[in-house]
Design an enzyme around this catalytic site. Structure first.
Site, PDB file in Angstrom:
ATOM      1  CG  ASP A 189      11.995   6.442 -12.184  1.00 56.17           C
ATOM      2  OD1 ASP A 189      11.049   6.763 -12.302  1.00 56.17           O
ATOM      3  OD2 ASP A 189      12.702   7.202 -12.033  1.00 56.17           O
ATOM      4  CG  HIS A 337       8.977  12.384  -5.482  1.00 56.58           C
ATOM      5  ND1 HIS A 337       9.411  13.799  -5.979  1.00 56.58           N
ATOM      6  CD2 HIS A 337       9.168  11.237  -6.583  1.00 56.58           C
ATOM      7  CE1 HIS A 337       9.625  13.224  -7.373  1.00 56.58           C
ATOM      8  NE2 HIS A 337       9.622  12.598  -8.332  1.00 56.58           N
TER       9      HIS A 337
HETATM   10 FE1  N7H Z   1      10.676  11.199  -9.939  1.00 55.29          FE
HETATM   11  N1  N7H Z   1      12.471   8.404  -6.920  1.00 55.29           N
HETATM   12  O1  N7H Z   1      13.372   7.349  -6.974  1.00 55.29           O
HETATM   13  O2  N7H Z   1      12.395   8.505  -5.701  1.00 55.29           O
HETATM   14  N2  N7H Z   1      10.162   9.637  -9.156  1.00 55.29           N
HETATM   15  N3  N7H Z   1      12.302  11.393  -9.573  1.00 55.29           N
HETATM   16  N4  N7H Z   1      10.759  13.652 -10.757  1.00 55.29           N
HETATM   17  N5  N7H Z   1       8.439  11.877 -10.781  1.00 55.29           N
HETATM   18  C1  N7H Z   1       8.508   9.220 -10.104  1.00 55.29           C
HETATM   19  O3  N7H Z   1       5.788   6.279 -10.711  1.00 55.29           O
HETATM   20  C2  N7H Z   1      12.912  10.568  -8.522  1.00 55.29           C
HETATM   21  C3  N7H Z   1      11.944  14.061 -10.303  1.00 55.29           C
HETATM   22  C4  N7H Z   1       7.900  13.194 -11.232  1.00 55.29           C
HETATM   23  O4  N7H Z   1       2.389  10.375 -11.939  1.00 55.29           O
HETATM   24  C5  N7H Z   1       9.258   7.885  -9.234  1.00 55.29           C
HETATM   25  O5  N7H Z   1       7.292   5.945 -12.407  1.00 55.29           O
HETATM   26  C6  N7H Z   1      14.460  10.478  -8.969  1.00 55.29           C
HETATM   27  C7  N7H Z   1      11.513  15.351 -11.082  1.00 55.29           C
HETATM   28  C8  N7H Z   1       6.812  12.871 -12.446  1.00 55.29           C
HETATM   29  O6  N7H Z   1       2.241   9.300 -10.129  1.00 55.29           O
HETATM   30  C9  N7H Z   1      10.257   7.870  -8.375  1.00 55.29           C
HETATM   31  C10 N7H Z   1      14.585  11.742  -9.606  1.00 55.29           C
HETATM   32  C11 N7H Z   1      10.283  16.231 -11.388  1.00 55.29           C
HETATM   33  C12 N7H Z   1       6.506  11.656 -11.485  1.00 55.29           C
HETATM   34  C13 N7H Z   1      10.950   8.947  -8.857  1.00 55.29           C
HETATM   35  C14 N7H Z   1      13.140  12.404  -9.235  1.00 55.29           C
HETATM   36  C15 N7H Z   1      10.104  14.093 -10.909  1.00 55.29           C
HETATM   37  C16 N7H Z   1       7.717  10.556 -10.714  1.00 55.29           C
HETATM   38  C17 N7H Z   1       7.251   6.651  -9.164  1.00 55.29           C
HETATM   39  C18 N7H Z   1      15.779  12.274  -8.993  1.00 55.29           C
HETATM   40  C19 N7H Z   1       9.898  17.328 -11.860  1.00 55.29           C
HETATM   41  C20 N7H Z   1       4.858  10.938 -11.987  1.00 55.29           C
HETATM   42  C21 N7H Z   1       7.931   5.251 -10.520  1.00 55.29           C
HETATM   43  C22 N7H Z   1      16.998  12.090  -8.834  1.00 55.29           C
HETATM   44  C23 N7H Z   1      10.511  18.283 -11.838  1.00 55.29           C
HETATM   45  C24 N7H Z   1       4.208  10.957 -10.938  1.00 55.29           C
HETATM   46  C25 N7H Z   1       6.642   6.637 -11.221  1.00 55.29           C
HETATM   47  C26 N7H Z   1       2.687  10.117 -11.198  1.00 55.29           C
HETATM   48  C27 N7H Z   1       7.622   9.558 -10.081  1.00 55.29           C
HETATM   49  C28 N7H Z   1      12.123   9.559  -7.650  1.00 55.29           C
HETATM   50  C29 N7H Z   1      13.099  13.556  -9.838  1.00 55.29           C
HETATM   51  C30 N7H Z   1       8.525  14.081 -11.435  1.00 55.29           C
HETATM   52  C31 N7H Z   1      10.987   5.931  -7.918  1.00 55.29           C
HETATM   53  C32 N7H Z   1      15.051   9.621  -7.370  1.00 55.29           C
HETATM   54  C33 N7H Z   1      13.813  16.400 -10.992  1.00 55.29           C
HETATM   55  C34 N7H Z   1       5.679  14.130 -12.600  1.00 55.29           C
END
Ligand code: N7H
Length: 484
Positions: A189, A337
């Site tokens: 992440d 996601h």
């Molecule tokens: Fe997410 N995951 O492990 O699946 N997220 N996220 N997220 N997320 C991202 O690119 C995860 C949540 C965003 O710029 C990665 O840094 C999990 C909420 C945004 O390309 C992974 C949870 C919201 C991005 C996960 C969670 C977001 C992002 C890739 C909850 C907003 C950047 C790592 C438990 C509403 C996208 C990375 C981009 C990336 C996961 C929550 C949003 C692996 C497990 C609630 C904007």
């Protein structure tokens, strides 16, 4: 390392929101103001000088990068402190005829309208202690490990004395060993963040003028901090007007969204294994198709069928992609996601995508999965934190109109014709009444093929157990208007 002139008043802005506090551990202390006059005095005399500014966070970040470049193993035990207030907290400080800030902030995260709009779990089902009393504000205390942070958290509590009542506190911490920087499902992440125009502090800068790191589009700082130009709604590169401020003391401040998101890790793993077997595919590939990246961080757009951990860990390459040249979701599903929450070049234009950005600053919480823990025994997940200047247009928009909207991204057709319903974000998407979700095309048709598959998700693996909307004031506002 290159530095572009800083017109941002970094000494005024809190450190977590533009730069990020250096944190292996973070204590969240949610409090109620029990004695407003005393609280104001303690804030002015004791707390304000301990608040970590973006300037300090940036200097620390530079030292970390310099050490990495020199391959030095040494680390420093830095404490950092930030704080924010809910609408109720601001009322305690400046009275009930305060100006109305962002409509979502005024409503609050636990308001029935917010809950309905986001398909959130009702507050009655949240962590009991969190909702045991009114929450006026939150302190964020960070440092190199939980015991260090606990020590400083206790000192802070002592310094505040009876001016506050602690309603709820919880420690977040990075996961151990090789899982460091990975969230609890196992994915790396903190890879992709908006680049902020005016601040360049990373290694490996792109040669593209409007990018920070390769693939990292630069965004005007007004999207995240008040008092600066925001994005032009029609042009991804040009500055737009600064976001409206209901009061001049909002300058250099920002809105913080907090969500305690519990993750059902053993259930997620079992589901992925069963569904991968049903579809006749590798389980790691199915998990990657749900997220859009492999656990190593490698994006499906660059590694569609096999993980590539060298790519995943390479800051020059792991964010350098778009979705525009994958129009048939062959490499990455529309519902994955990262494709949902930041569609990059895949929507009504890049200018539109840049209007819904957030800076994420969360940290995992809870213990590792125990051997033999086949259904979740211990609460674990993500203390999700993000910053923006409009909660409605940024966090809420992403959750509501992207993740929770099975029609988004709109207007896609199958290679042979026929409309596509991409489905819900399988990680954070929420259907009304926590109903069954579906996502399109878990099985890859890459490089060719036309096998039609759907993934049904009868349960959520991420659930909301506490939430709050906070305003993170400037350091001067903390010292003056809010404490006079
Ligand atoms: Fe997410 N995951 O492990 O699946 N997220 N996220 N997220 N997320 C991202 O690119 C995860 C949540 C965003 O710029 C990665 O840094 C999990 C909420 C945004 O390309 C992974 C949870 C919201 C991005 C996960 C969670 C977001 C992002 C890739 C909850 C907003 C950047 C790592 C438990 C509403 C996208 C990375 C981009 C990336 C996961 C929550 C949003 C692996 C497990 C609630 C904007």
């Amino acid at each position: 390392m290159q530095q572009i002139t800083l017109q941002l008043d970094l000494a005024e802005i809190q450190g977590d929101l533009l730069i990020g506090m250096q944190k292996n551990a973070e204590l969240f202390i949610f409090f109620k103001i029990s004695d407003p006059p005393r609280f104001k005095t303690r804030l002015r005399e004791y707390v304000v000088r301990r608040v970590t500014s973006a300037r300090t966070a940036l200097e620390r970040e530079r030292r970390v990068y310099e050490r990495r470049r020199q391959r030095e193993a040494k680390t420093e035990a830095w404490m950092a402190l930030n704080l924010g207030f809910t609408r109720d907290g601001l009322t305690q400080l400046i009275g009930s005829n305060q100006p109305r800030l962002d409509p979502a902030f005024e409503r609050g995260a636990d308001n029935p309208e917010t809950i309905a709009a986001l398909n959130d779990l009702a507050p009655a089902k949240w962590t009991r202690d969190f909702r045991s009393d009114r929450i006026d504000g939150v302190f964020l205390v960070t440092g190199p490990d939980p015991s260090f942070v606990t020590f400083h958290g206790n000192a802070l509590r002592q310094g505040l004395g009876s001016a506050v009542k602690i309603v709820y506190s919880e420690m977040g911490a990075v996961r151990p060993g090789a899982e460091r920087r990975h969230e609890h499902f196992g994915f790396l992440d903190g890879i992709s963040q908006p680049g902020i125009r005016g601040i360049m502090h990373r290694l490996y800068l792109s040669h593209e003028p409007d990018q920070g790191r390769p693939g990292q589009d630069l965004v005007w700082p007004g999207e995240f901090v008040f008092g600066y130009p925001g994005q032009d709604p029609n042009d991804p590169v040009k500055p737009g007007p600064p976001p409206d401020m209901a009061a001049s003391w909002m300058k250099n401040g920002s809105f913080m969204v907090f969500r305690r998101l519990e993750q059902k890790v053993p259930e997620f793993r079992r589901f992925v294994a069963e569904q991968a077997a049903r579809l006749g595919m590798d389980r790691e590939l199915l998990a990657a198709r749900m997220v859009g990246r492999w656990k190593s961080g490698a994006p499906l757009e660059l590694a569609p069928l096999r993980d590539n951990s060298a790519l995943g860990g390479d800051e020059r390459r792991n964010n350098d992609f778009g979705f525009g040249d994958d129009p048939d979701q062959r490499k990455c599903p529309y519902a994955a996601h990262i494709r949902k929450v930041y569609p990059r070049d895949d929507t009504g234009g890049l200018a539109e995508a840049q209007r819904h950005r957030i800076i994420r600053a969360g940290i995992p919480f809870g213990p590792e999965v125990e051997s033999g823990e086949t259904t979740t025994k211990h609460s674990r997940g993500l203390m999700f934190v993000c910053y923006q200047t409009s909660i409605e247009r940024q966090f809420e928009y992403i959750q509501r109109h992207y993740a929770n909207n099975p029609e988004f991204v709109e207007g896609k057709t199958r290679p042979g014709g026929g409309a596509v319903t991409p489905g819900y974000d399988p990680i954070i998407g929420q259907a009304p009444g926590q109903g069954v979700r579906e996502m399109d095309e878990p099985y890859p048709n890459y490089p060719a093929g036309s096998r039609r598959t759907t993934l049904q998700l009868p349960q959520q693996f991420v659930t909301l157990t506490a939430a709050g909307y906070f305003f993170m004031p400037s350091i001067t506002a903390l010292r003056t208007v809010l404490t006079s």
